[in-house]
Design a protein around this motif. Structure first.
Motif, PDB file in Angstrom:
ATOM      1  N   LEU A   3      -1.623 -10.834  -5.231  1.00  0.00           N
ATOM      2  CA  LEU A   3      -2.125 -10.557  -3.890  1.00  0.00           C
ATOM      3  C   LEU A   3      -3.538 -11.112  -3.774  1.00  0.00           C
ATOM      4  O   LEU A   3      -4.335 -10.992  -4.705  1.00  0.00           O
ATOM      5  N   ARG A   4      -3.840 -11.703  -2.625  1.00  0.00           N
ATOM      6  CA  ARG A   4      -5.179 -12.224  -2.360  1.00  0.00           C
ATOM      7  C   ARG A   4      -5.590 -11.823  -0.953  1.00  0.00           C
ATOM      8  O   ARG A   4      -4.852 -12.038   0.001  1.00  0.00           O
TER       9      ARG A   4
ATOM     10  N   GLN B 220     -11.566  -3.029   4.387  1.00  0.00           N
ATOM     11  CA  GLN B 220     -10.735  -1.852   4.616  1.00  0.00           C
ATOM     12  C   GLN B 220      -9.269  -2.240   4.708  1.00  0.00           C
ATOM     13  O   GLN B 220      -8.927  -3.225   5.330  1.00  0.00           O
ATOM     14  N   VAL B 221      -8.417  -1.484   4.090  1.00  0.00           N
ATOM     15  CA  VAL B 221      -6.976  -1.677   4.199  1.00  0.00           C
ATOM     16  C   VAL B 221      -6.473  -0.729   5.273  1.00  0.00           C
ATOM     17  O   VAL B 221      -6.321   0.464   5.046  1.00  0.00           O
TER      18      VAL B 221
ATOM     19  N   GLY C  25      -2.757  -8.042   5.880  1.00  0.00           N
ATOM     20  CA  GLY C  25      -3.497  -9.291   5.987  1.00  0.00           C
ATOM     21  C   GLY C  25      -3.748  -9.985   4.667  1.00  0.00           C
ATOM     22  O   GLY C  25      -4.622 -10.841   4.569  1.00  0.00           O
ATOM     23  N   TRP C  26      -3.006  -9.646   3.643  1.00  0.00           N
ATOM     24  CA  TRP C  26      -3.161 -10.267   2.323  1.00  0.00           C
ATOM     25  C   TRP C  26      -2.091 -11.337   2.132  1.00  0.00           C
ATOM     26  O   TRP C  26      -0.975 -11.207   2.631  1.00  0.00           O
ATOM     27  N   SER C  27      -2.428 -12.386   1.379  1.00  0.00           N
ATOM     28  CA  SER C  27      -1.414 -13.372   1.013  1.00  0.00           C
ATOM     29  C   SER C  27      -0.704 -12.867  -0.239  1.00  0.00           C
ATOM     30  O   SER C  27      -1.299 -12.201  -1.090  1.00  0.00           O
ATOM     31  N   VAL C  28       0.583 -13.182  -0.324  1.00  0.00           N
ATOM     32  CA  VAL C  28       1.420 -12.661  -1.408  1.00  0.00           C
ATOM     33  C   VAL C  28       2.207 -13.802  -2.031  1.00  0.00           C
ATOM     34  O   VAL C  28       2.770 -14.637  -1.328  1.00  0.00           O
ATOM     35  N   SER C  29       2.252 -13.827  -3.331  1.00  0.00           N
ATOM     36  CA  SER C  29       3.171 -14.714  -4.046  1.00  0.00           C
ATOM     37  C   SER C  29       3.780 -13.915  -5.185  1.00  0.00           C
ATOM     38  O   SER C  29       3.157 -12.990  -5.717  1.00  0.00           O
TER      39      SER C  29
ATOM     40  N   LYS D 270      -8.506  -9.661  -5.264  1.00  0.00           N
ATOM     41  CA  LYS D 270      -7.323 -10.245  -5.897  1.00  0.00           C
ATOM     42  C   LYS D 270      -6.689  -9.187  -6.787  1.00  0.00           C
ATOM     43  O   LYS D 270      -7.379  -8.499  -7.540  1.00  0.00           O
ATOM     44  N   VAL D 271      -5.363  -9.067  -6.675  1.00  0.00           N
ATOM     45  CA  VAL D 271      -4.633  -8.074  -7.459  1.00  0.00           C
ATOM     46  C   VAL D 271      -3.403  -8.751  -8.061  1.00  0.00           C
ATOM     47  O   VAL D 271      -2.686  -9.463  -7.360  1.00  0.00           O
TER      48      VAL D 271
END
Length: 100
Positions: free
Chosen positions: A66-67, A74-75, A50-54, A28-29
């Motif tokens: 970011l989650r 790996q990114v 592949g991260w969820s963003v709000s 989580k960022v």
């Protein structure tokens, strides 16, 4: 655990690069960002990873959360995923930077 970073006022590609680095170390960022163009750049990179963003405005800046949604730690990004765009509608004045 959430990693917090502040990229307000930094020029592209710094918000994208610092966000990407934080994504390598956390699931989580939370990012403080100055403008909507940088929000779009960071959001695009995270979503393609592949991260969820709000995101939401908070006074004179934005908070982007970011989650991690993928199982991999790996990114993995392609060069076209690391693009900084501008807010200009005039294509003769637009700049695009590809980070490799």
């Amino acid at each position: 655990m959430t990693e917090y970073i502040d990229v307000r006022g930094l020029p592209c590609p710094q918000p994208v690069l610092r966000s990407r680095k934080a994504m390598e170390n956390s699931t989580k960022v939370s990012i403080l960002i100055s403008d909507k163009v940088q929000v779009a750049n960071v959001s695009r990179m995270a979503e393609r990873s592949g991260w969820s963003v709000s995101s939401q405005p908070d006074g004179d800046h934005f908070v982007v959360s970011l989650r991690k949604e993928t199982a991999s730690g790996q990114v993995d990004l392609k060069p076209e995923d690391l693009v900084c765009s501008t807010d200009s509608n005039d294509v003769t004045k637009s700049t695009v930077l590809v980070i490799t």
